[in-house]
Design a protein around this motif. Structure first.
Motif, PDB file in Angstrom:
ATOM      1  N   LYS A  46      32.814  30.699  39.130  1.00 53.95           N
ATOM      2  CA  LYS A  46      31.885  29.999  38.241  1.00 53.95           C
ATOM      3  C   LYS A  46      30.503  30.645  38.270  1.00 53.95           C
ATOM      4  O   LYS A  46      29.865  30.825  37.228  1.00 53.95           O
ATOM      5  CB  LYS A  46      31.783  28.535  38.669  1.00 53.95           C
ATOM      6  CG  LYS A  46      31.144  27.625  37.639  1.00 53.95           C
ATOM      7  CD  LYS A  46      32.115  27.226  36.564  1.00 53.95           C
ATOM      8  CE  LYS A  46      31.564  26.136  35.662  1.00 53.95           C
ATOM      9  NZ  LYS A  46      32.518  25.746  34.619  1.00 53.95           N
ATOM     10  N   ASP A  77      33.218  31.566  23.764  1.00 57.36           N
ATOM     11  CA  ASP A  77      34.453  32.155  23.270  1.00 57.36           C
ATOM     12  C   ASP A  77      34.476  32.286  21.748  1.00 57.36           C
ATOM     13  O   ASP A  77      35.472  32.710  21.181  1.00 57.36           O
ATOM     14  CB  ASP A  77      35.666  31.331  23.723  1.00 57.36           C
ATOM     15  CG  ASP A  77      35.651  29.924  23.159  1.00 57.36           C
ATOM     16  OD1 ASP A  77      34.552  29.420  22.833  1.00 57.36           O
ATOM     17  OD2 ASP A  77      36.732  29.324  23.041  1.00 57.36           O
ATOM     18  N   LYS A  86      39.764  37.458  28.422  1.00 55.11           N
ATOM     19  CA  LYS A  86      39.543  36.306  29.296  1.00 55.11           C
ATOM     20  C   LYS A  86      40.034  36.585  30.716  1.00 55.11           C
ATOM     21  O   LYS A  86      39.327  36.289  31.694  1.00 55.11           O
ATOM     22  CB  LYS A  86      40.256  35.080  28.716  1.00 55.11           C
ATOM     23  CG  LYS A  86      39.666  34.573  27.399  1.00 55.11           C
ATOM     24  CD  LYS A  86      40.483  33.446  26.826  1.00 55.11           C
ATOM     25  CE  LYS A  86      39.990  33.035  25.440  1.00 55.11           C
ATOM     26  NZ  LYS A  86      38.648  32.434  25.478  1.00 55.11           N
ATOM     27  N   ASP A  99      39.406  25.951  32.048  1.00 54.01           N
ATOM     28  CA  ASP A  99      38.096  25.301  32.122  1.00 54.01           C
ATOM     29  C   ASP A  99      36.971  26.251  31.708  1.00 54.01           C
ATOM     30  O   ASP A  99      36.292  26.020  30.704  1.00 54.01           O
ATOM     31  CB  ASP A  99      37.858  24.791  33.545  1.00 54.01           C
ATOM     32  CG  ASP A  99      36.470  24.197  33.711  1.00 54.01           C
ATOM     33  OD1 ASP A  99      35.984  23.582  32.751  1.00 54.01           O
ATOM     34  OD2 ASP A  99      35.878  24.341  34.793  1.00 54.01           O
ATOM     35  N   GLN A 100      36.774  27.320  32.462  1.00 49.99           N
ATOM     36  CA  GLN A 100      35.634  28.207  32.212  1.00 49.99           C
ATOM     37  C   GLN A 100      35.882  29.188  31.076  1.00 49.99           C
ATOM     38  O   GLN A 100      34.988  29.446  30.260  1.00 49.99           O
ATOM     39  CB  GLN A 100      35.287  28.980  33.488  1.00 49.99           C
ATOM     40  CG  GLN A 100      34.077  29.898  33.320  1.00 49.99           C
ATOM     41  CD  GLN A 100      33.680  30.571  34.620  1.00 49.99           C
ATOM     42  OE1 GLN A 100      34.221  30.245  35.678  1.00 49.99           O
ATOM     43  NE2 GLN A 100      32.746  31.491  34.558  1.00 49.99           N
ATOM     44  N   TYR A 101      37.104  29.729  30.997  1.00 50.68           N
ATOM     45  CA  TYR A 101      37.386  30.776  30.014  1.00 50.68           C
ATOM     46  C   TYR A 101      38.113  30.239  28.770  1.00 50.68           C
ATOM     47  O   TYR A 101      38.383  31.004  27.854  1.00 50.68           O
ATOM     48  CB  TYR A 101      38.195  31.893  30.672  1.00 50.68           C
ATOM     49  CG  TYR A 101      37.485  32.499  31.857  1.00 50.68           C
ATOM     50  CD1 TYR A 101      36.467  33.418  31.685  1.00 50.68           C
ATOM     51  CD2 TYR A 101      37.809  32.120  33.160  1.00 50.68           C
ATOM     52  CE1 TYR A 101      35.792  33.952  32.765  1.00 50.68           C
ATOM     53  CE2 TYR A 101      37.145  32.649  34.252  1.00 50.68           C
ATOM     54  CZ  TYR A 101      36.132  33.574  34.045  1.00 50.68           C
ATOM     55  OH  TYR A 101      35.465  34.102  35.122  1.00 50.68           O
ATOM     56  N   MET A 102      38.440  28.969  28.758  1.00 51.48           N
ATOM     57  CA  MET A 102      38.967  28.268  27.580  1.00 51.48           C
ATOM     58  C   MET A 102      40.108  29.038  26.905  1.00 51.48           C
ATOM     59  O   MET A 102      40.067  29.364  25.725  1.00 51.48           O
ATOM     60  CB  MET A 102      37.836  28.007  26.587  1.00 51.48           C
ATOM     61  CG  MET A 102      36.803  27.034  27.124  1.00 51.48           C
ATOM     62  SD  MET A 102      35.379  26.780  26.051  1.00 51.48           S
ATOM     63  CE  MET A 102      34.470  28.296  26.332  1.00 51.48           C
ATOM     64  N   GLU A 113      32.695  35.635  27.794  1.00 50.08           N
ATOM     65  CA  GLU A 113      33.696  34.744  28.393  1.00 50.08           C
ATOM     66  C   GLU A 113      33.216  34.183  29.720  1.00 50.08           C
ATOM     67  O   GLU A 113      33.495  33.016  30.042  1.00 50.08           O
ATOM     68  CB  GLU A 113      35.013  35.484  28.588  1.00 50.08           C
ATOM     69  CG  GLU A 113      35.701  35.948  27.311  1.00 50.08           C
ATOM     70  CD  GLU A 113      36.227  34.807  26.461  1.00 50.08           C
ATOM     71  OE1 GLU A 113      36.185  33.649  26.917  1.00 50.08           O
ATOM     72  OE2 GLU A 113      36.667  35.080  25.335  1.00 50.08           O
ATOM     73  N   SER A 114      32.510  34.984  30.489  1.00 50.19           N
ATOM     74  CA  SER A 114      31.988  34.496  31.768  1.00 50.19           C
ATOM     75  C   SER A 114      30.937  33.411  31.567  1.00 50.19           C
ATOM     76  O   SER A 114      30.700  32.590  32.454  1.00 50.19           O
ATOM     77  CB  SER A 114      31.401  35.649  32.582  1.00 50.19           C
ATOM     78  OG  SER A 114      30.259  36.194  31.937  1.00 50.19           O
ATOM     79  N   GLU A 115      30.288  33.406  30.387  1.00 55.95           N
ATOM     80  CA  GLU A 115      29.307  32.379  30.046  1.00 55.95           C
ATOM     81  C   GLU A 115      29.924  31.251  29.224  1.00 55.95           C
ATOM     82  O   GLU A 115      29.192  30.422  28.668  1.00 55.95           O
ATOM     83  CB  GLU A 115      28.155  33.015  29.260  1.00 55.95           C
ATOM     84  CG  GLU A 115      27.322  33.997  30.051  1.00 55.95           C
ATOM     85  CD  GLU A 115      26.515  33.314  31.139  1.00 55.95           C
ATOM     86  OE1 GLU A 115      25.585  32.573  30.819  1.00 55.95           O
ATOM     87  OE2 GLU A 115      26.846  33.522  32.322  1.00 55.95           O
ATOM     88  N   SER A 116      31.262  31.245  29.112  1.00 57.61           N
ATOM     89  CA  SER A 116      32.003  30.232  28.341  1.00 57.61           C
ATOM     90  C   SER A 116      31.623  30.253  26.864  1.00 57.61           C
ATOM     91  O   SER A 116      31.601  29.216  26.204  1.00 57.61           O
ATOM     92  CB  SER A 116      31.777  28.831  28.932  1.00 57.61           C
ATOM     93  OG  SER A 116      32.259  28.765  30.254  1.00 57.61           O
TER      94      SER A 116
END
Length: 317
Positions: free
Chosen positions: A313, A74, A291, A269-272, A69-72
């Motif tokens: 980020k 999902d 998330k 945005d980042q964790y969608m 999740e930290s790297e987007s």
């Protein structure tokens, strides 16, 4: 032909570098999970239980989706495709199906660790912000055909309306209570049709002697009085223009409440958080927990490194 071979080799080299960074971040998150779960798991990092001892430990099952999740990333399908390029870093990696099942089982442990991390960052605070965000699961036109969550009424999906976006949606509503620094202290999922103000009834059983800043959706003289009398909670909300005793919004309150909106923006945005790949409600709940836990642990790394907590980020870089 030669150009194609060079392009493939370059792509593979980039993927290997990405997964090398992934393994390094996974190790950092796993070490943090171990630090905050010493009395929750055994020496191997598993929840004490009978049966066969898994080689891929429960803490590793928790740390894996948080790193993704930290790297987007999902999508579990995408994650396990990428993990093929670093098998040496995860020799005991389980299958995608096993990971999905154990992720649901260990979601409670993940939430316990997240709460401890949040309390470590800013425990004992007296000022909080509250807000809600729609979590659509499917298009409204397909809502009546959606079978997700219908096995139990309390977890069933419903139609709702988001006033800020002026749209109808089908799914759940995410309620969140965060401290002024942006660290989430409490959250819950409800049906989309449930009014925001009902979440405050759950808050009064856990929090007391504090101030909570909300938007106009939380205006209710009865609820404000009840919170103050039962738990000494001061609920601050901006006035509506048509109220008889209208007063301009106190600017520090308005500025403080933007923190929770920034929090939701990061989750989107980042964790969608609004992208759904789950087929069952417990799978969706486990994803939401992962998330928010990934966001909290990124804030923790900023906290220990004396960086602004809200800049999640690049917190793991």
């Amino acid at each position: 032909m030669k150009f194609s071979i060079l392009a493939v080799e370059k792509t593979v080299e980039i993927l290997v570098q990405i997964m090398y960074n992934f393994a390094a971040k996974f190790a950092k998150i796993l070490e943090t999970c171990k630090k905050f779960s010493t009395d929750l798991v055994n020496d191997l990092g598993n929840i004490p239980r009978r049966g066969v001892v898994p080689k891929f430990f429960d803490l590793e099952v928790i740390a894996m989706p948080m790193t993704a999740e930290s790297e987007s990333i999902d999508s579990e399908n995408r994650l396990f495709e990428l993990l093929k390029h670093c098998k040496s870093d995860f020799p005991n990696l389980i299958s995608r199906r096993q990971h999905n099942d154990r992720r649901k089982i260990t979601s409670g442990l993940c939430e316990q660790i997240r709460k401890r991390i949040a309390y470590e960052i800013d425990g004992g605070e007296d000022y909080f912000c509250v807000d809600s965000k729609p979590i659509p699961v499917s298009r409204t036109s397909r809502g009546k055909r959606c079978k997700m969550g219908k096995e139990e009424f309390s977890t069933a999906l419903d139609f709702g309306f988001c006033a800020s976006q002026n749209v109808y949606y089908f799914g759940y509503k995410l309620h969140e209570l965060c401290e002024l620094s942006g660290v989430v202290h409490s959250y819950d999922l409800s049906k989309a049709s449930v009014h925001d103000i009902h979440y405050l009834k759950d808050i009064r059983s856990t929090y007391h002697d504090c101030s909570i800043f909300g938007d106009k959706a939380y205006i209710s003289a009865d609820i404000q009085l009840d919170l103050f009398e039962t738990a000494n909670i001061r609920l601050e909300c901006p006035y509506r223009l048509n109220q008889k005793d209208w007063k301009p919004t106190f600017q520090p309150f308005a500025k403080a409440r933007k923190r929770v909106e920034t929090n939701f923006s990061q989750l989107t945005d980042q964790y969608m958080v609004i992208r759904n790949y789950a087929k069952q409600t417990d799978g969706l709940f486990a994803r939401i927990i992962g998330k928010i836990s990934a966001q909290t642990i990124a804030q923790y790394f900023n906290y220990i490194n004396n960086k602004p907590i809200g800049r999640v980020k690049y917190a793991l870089d």
